[in-house]
Write a protein that holds these residues in place. Structure first.
Motif, PDB file in Angstrom:
ATOM      1  N   ASP A 142       0.737  -1.209   0.393  1.00 55.97           N
ATOM      2  CA  ASP A 142       0.085   0.276  -0.196  1.00 55.97           C
ATOM      3  C   ASP A 142       0.405   1.448  -0.155  1.00 55.97           C
ATOM      4  N   SER A 143      -0.125   2.080  -0.550  1.00 53.98           N
ATOM      5  CA  SER A 143       0.901   3.621  -0.009  1.00 53.98           C
ATOM      6  C   SER A 143      -0.047   4.543  -0.204  1.00 53.98           C
ATOM      7  N   ARG A 144       0.068   5.635   0.818  1.00 56.91           N
ATOM      8  CA  ARG A 144      -1.373   6.451   0.892  1.00 56.91           C
ATOM      9  C   ARG A 144      -0.825   7.726   1.098  1.00 56.91           C
ATOM     10  N   GLY A 145      -1.400   8.618   1.603  1.00 53.40           N
ATOM     11  CA  GLY A 145      -0.939  10.209   2.477  1.00 53.40           C
ATOM     12  C   GLY A 145      -1.072  10.889   1.311  1.00 53.40           C
ATOM     13  N   LYS A 196       4.099  10.936   1.789  1.00 56.29           N
ATOM     14  CA  LYS A 196       3.478   9.065   1.561  1.00 56.29           C
ATOM     15  C   LYS A 196       4.118   8.745   2.104  1.00 56.29           C
ATOM     16  N   GLU A 213       3.658   0.946   2.601  1.00 56.40           N
ATOM     17  CA  GLU A 213       3.457  -0.214   3.663  1.00 56.40           C
ATOM     18  C   GLU A 213       4.328  -0.982   2.713  1.00 56.40           C
ATOM     19  N   SER A 233       5.630  -0.556   7.722  1.00 49.69           N
ATOM     20  CA  SER A 233       5.680   1.480   7.261  1.00 49.69           C
ATOM     21  C   SER A 233       6.619   1.930   7.178  1.00 49.69           C
TER      22      SER A 233
END
Lengths: 233, 233
Positions: free
Chosen positions: A183-186, A191, A194, A208
């Motif tokens: 996952d990658s978020r933000g 950013k 994970e 992460s």
């Protein structure tokens, strides 16, 4: 013996108020066991002195190497307080001449045994601590160790968790761990990535970080911890 | 969070002059790893705090149990500073509410993990030590551990070396160690007995004492040490 006791107190930089405690620190259990009226011996002091030494050495390394990671500090400390290193320091202070040994132990060369000398030096540190307080013990230990502190930091292998994990899985499973981005978020400027790590035996770990590289390192670190837990329950 | 920080400082009995060091003690590496500008995390402090705690607990046990042999003290200490025990103390001070965790670690329940909480408590002890000196750390640790000190000493099995050695040789060789009197010397009132101990594998050890019983115990202790050395080289 009196000369040696004088030299010892000069070398450790502490004049004892309570001479009985110094005597206990210098009495090996074999001596106490052989006498009809068993006197106190130094094993209890060794228990305490080990902790006195560990704190003073830790504190010194902590301040000398402000950038060093925990693993590097632990490695340096374990070398400084190892049995052979302590025995060597004990000999420099003529501690071997001061110790009261049982006849049996004496005849078997106990006086020069590393373990016996290193235990006695730890007992001495406890004696200084009890006689003069923490400051006195710290001074003493700094004096004894002066010239022994490492000049620079050798980065321990342990820093690179990915490499260490790979070595371990190659050895154990003849296979590598597999990393994937889970996952990658933000927002773009902060950013969060994970990463999922799968060990050859199917065990899964996620971690992460602000980069994929950091997240992979964290995942490898966790996996190493899990493997260690299964080895030393 | 502010309330929790206040409660924490009340519980440990120390008001920090340097708030940055308290913040570092409360920052888990997962938090530092996730931020674009990695801040300091608590692993270095944990290295130091472990030693601060070890000394303060050792000193307390040493003075509370003036007759206890080293082995009993070591056993008591290892229980008091074990991961679950420290995690429990950390929860009592609401340390779990104060820790700064990475999002990944948070989502995996890291905030309640024993190892994470116990590491953070050790880091707090180091922070008190650096902020207020050894006396402040000692006060803090005594405050946190009040009511936790053992009332009495449970004699560890380790005291009777002969029994322990026999258990071990029975298990390993299906045979017992053999003791024999090798020598006795000295005048009647301070006679010294030397005992020879032969292990089932032929390994020999001698030791002496003011009675045959004491000499046998010493020999068994030595043999246990030798066996341990072959197990952990």
């Amino acid at each position: 013996m009196k000369d040696a006791l004088r030299k010892l107190q000069t070398d450790i930089g502490h004049d004892f108020s309570d001479h009985a405690i110094l005597e206990t620190a210098l009495t090996h259990s074999s001596h106490a066991n052989e006498s009809a009226n068993p006197s106190e011996h130094n094993e209890r002091l060794e228990f305490l002195g080990d902790a006195v030494l560990e704190l003073c050495v830790s504190e010194e390394l902590f301040s000398r190497f402000p950038q060093a990671p925990e693993g590097a500090l632990t490695l340096l400390r374990s070398k400084l307080v190892s049995e052979p290193a302590l025995a060597e320091l004990a000999r420099k202070c003529d501690l071997d001449r001061c110790i009261r040994l049982g006849k049996g132990e004496e005849s078997q060369g106990g006086r020069q045994r590393d373990s016996l000398l290193s235990d006695a030096l730890e007992a001495i540190f406890a004696a200084v601590f009890l006689d003069g307080g923490f400051e006195a013990a710290r001074r003493s230990i700094r004096k004894i160790f002066s010239g022994m502190w490492p000049e620079s930091l050798v980065e321990p292998k342990s820093k690179d968790y990915k490499s260490r994990l790979q070595e371990l899985t190659q050895k154990r499973y003849k296979a590598r761990p597999v990393y994937s981005l889970a996952d990658s978020r933000g927002p773009e400027h902060e950013k969060l990535f994970e990463v999922r790590l799968i060990l050859p035996d199917g065990h899964e770990v996620t971690a992460s970080g602000s980069s994929v590289k950091k997240a992979e390192q964290m995942a490898a670190k966790k996996a190493l911890g899990d493997i260690r837990d299964t080895l030393d329950p």
